[in-house]
Design an enzyme around this catalytic site. Structure first.
Site, PDB file in Angstrom:
ATOM      1  N   SER A  94       0.815  -1.217   0.000  1.00 36.00           N
ATOM      2  CA  SER A  94       0.000   0.000   0.000  1.00 36.00           C
ATOM      3  C   SER A  94       0.846   1.264   0.000  1.00 36.00           C
ATOM      4  O   SER A  94       0.376   2.319  -0.440  1.00 36.00           O
ATOM      5  CB  SER A  94      -0.945   0.001   1.200  1.00 36.00           C
ATOM      6  OG  SER A  94      -1.866  -1.046   1.048  1.00 36.00           O
ATOM      7  N   HIS A 312      -4.309  -1.819  -4.959  1.00 33.96           N
ATOM      8  CA  HIS A 312      -4.069  -3.205  -5.396  1.00 33.96           C
ATOM      9  C   HIS A 312      -5.264  -4.022  -4.960  1.00 33.96           C
ATOM     10  O   HIS A 312      -6.130  -3.517  -4.241  1.00 33.96           O
ATOM     11  CB  HIS A 312      -2.793  -3.783  -4.739  1.00 33.96           C
ATOM     12  CG  HIS A 312      -2.827  -3.673  -3.242  1.00 33.96           C
ATOM     13  ND1 HIS A 312      -3.577  -4.517  -2.453  1.00 33.96           N
ATOM     14  CD2 HIS A 312      -2.257  -2.772  -2.400  1.00 33.96           C
ATOM     15  CE1 HIS A 312      -3.438  -4.158  -1.189  1.00 33.96           C
ATOM     16  NE2 HIS A 312      -2.662  -3.088  -1.119  1.00 33.96           N
TER      17      HIS A 312
HETATM   18 MG    MG Z   1      -4.287   1.682   3.190  1.00 33.06          MG
HETATM   19 ZN    ZN Z   2      -2.689  -5.096   2.478  1.00 29.13          ZN
END
Ligand code: MG
Ligand code: ZN
Length: 387
Positions: A94, A312
């Site tokens: 992230s 993602h």
């Molecule tokens: Mg996050």
């Molecule tokens: Zn994650």
């Protein structure tokens, strides 16, 4: 008198004639209506909503589970897909994912708006801070967590959340809401950052999002409502995300110079790591409810671009046919959620490489159609808003 009469007669003829000629030479110009219609509308405000871990199956869950209302995803006229690969891995985390959105570069997993050479890269918030554009951040994680952090901090590692808290304290952010009090008050260096936040103009609330409160544009506001992340939907978070978004919009929209607001549904990812189908569905419904707040605002305002995407996908989430009563055959009349085996065995490795969706609404939304790299989200936002 005879000559005078002739002169008057000639004068009248001459005048009429010349008037006719004048009319031909200088026709009344057509109003510039066409030019006005062709001029593209530049959005004044940008709302970027990030569903952490939100792949297409997570989005699709809104269409198969829960309430009967049409998902707000239906309201976006423009859809795209992005590749989320980071600089050092096919599968991003992230931090690298949010650095792509916040600073427009691919970097290594774990980096908070630092490039691969570990140098700071200008974030969108830094880029607009001298343009009298207000900025806000809302997240269901701690506000120092990787995704929101990339918009105001620079750090070699997402794990340095106490450093990141200090950078938020000194940042130009005007409004923030999320969890993470402990990174401000129970620190290894024993500093308490709450007085420093106040000194930097912040009014800090540690109770709840109070929608009846009128926020004054001459002040900055911070809501720190949990020690770490906010509770999950399963654990009773309630309407924090839509309500904090509503409050951020009512505060930021007072600013005549426009605003940038980032809203993160942080825990779609966390439920993916936990391989919780019920949790994923609830977090997605909460995110969809938050889209309604953003879209209703943008629809009324007419000058706001709403962009929704994900850093993602998490968990290899799928919507598959349920097993029937015999447990041996699949029942195609019934859909259930599921995660890939590897994600369940190794929760830390649950992210996947699948392309993730982009949704756009409002002026310049058409820029977000197509298939492109995650870093283009940053470029397209700056281009769209002319920032
Ligand atoms: Mg996050
Ligand atoms: Zn994650």
């Amino acid at each position: 008198m005879k000559y005078f009469g002739c002169l008057v007669f000639l004068f009248i003829i001459f005048s009429c004639g010349s008037t006719k000629v004048m009319q031909v030479q200088t026709p009344v110009p057509a109003p510039p209506v066409v030019a006005d219609i062709e001029k593209p509308l530049v959005p004044k405000n940008i709302i970027l909503l990030i569903g952490d871990g939100m792949g297409l199956s997570q989005v699709s869950s809104c269409y198969f589970f829960g309430n009967d209302a049409e998902p707000n995803f239906n309201r976006f006229p423009v859809i795209g897909l992005i590749n989320t690969t980071s600089a050092d891995a096919e599968i991003t985390d992230s931090a690298a994912g949010a650095t792509a959105f916040a600073a427009g570069i691919k970097t290594y997993n774990g980096a908070i708006s630092k490039n691969v050479a570990k140098k700071n890269v200008e974030t969108i918030v830094e880029h607009i801070e001298n343009k009298s554009i207000s900025t806000g951040l809302v997240a269901t994680s701690q506000i120092t967590h990787a995704t929101p952090a990339c918009f105001y901090a620079h750090n070699e590692s997402r794990n340095n959340q106490e450093d990141i808290a200090e950078q938020l304290t000194n940042s130009s952010i005007d409004f923030f809401a999320g969890g993470g009090i402990k990174y401000f008050t129970s620190r290894e260096d024993e500093k308490n950052l709450l007085p420093a936040l106040k000194q930097n103009g912040f009014v800090i609330d540690t109770g709840k999002v109070d929608l009846s409160k009128n926020l004054n544009l001459n002040k900055k506001y911070g809501c720190l409502l949990a020690d770490n992340g906010m509770p999950s939907k399963l654990d009773g978070r309630g309407d924090f995300l839509p309500n904090a978004t509503k409050q951020a919009l009512s505060y930021l929209s007072q600013q005549s110079g426009g605003f940038f607001l980032m809203v993160e549904g942080s825990q779609i990812d966390w439920e993916g790591h936990a391989a919780s189908i019920e949790g994923t569905v609830l977090e997605m419904q909460d995110f969809d409810k938050t889209l309604k707040v953003a879209l209703d605002f943008a629809e009324k305002d007419g000058n706001t671009l709403v962009v929704v995407t994900a850093d993602h996908e998490t968990g290899g989430f799928s919507l598959k046919p349920a097993l029937d009563e015999t447990g041996e055959r699949y029942d195609y009349t019934k859909v259930v959620g599921g995660f890939y085996e590897g994600a369940k065995e190794t929760p830390s490795a649950a992210h996947t490489a699948t392309l993730v969706p982009v949704f756009a609404y409002g002026p310049m939304a058409e820029k977000f159609g197509g298939i492109y790299e995650n870093t283009e989200i940053y470029n397209k936002i700056l281009e769209a808003a002319n920032w």
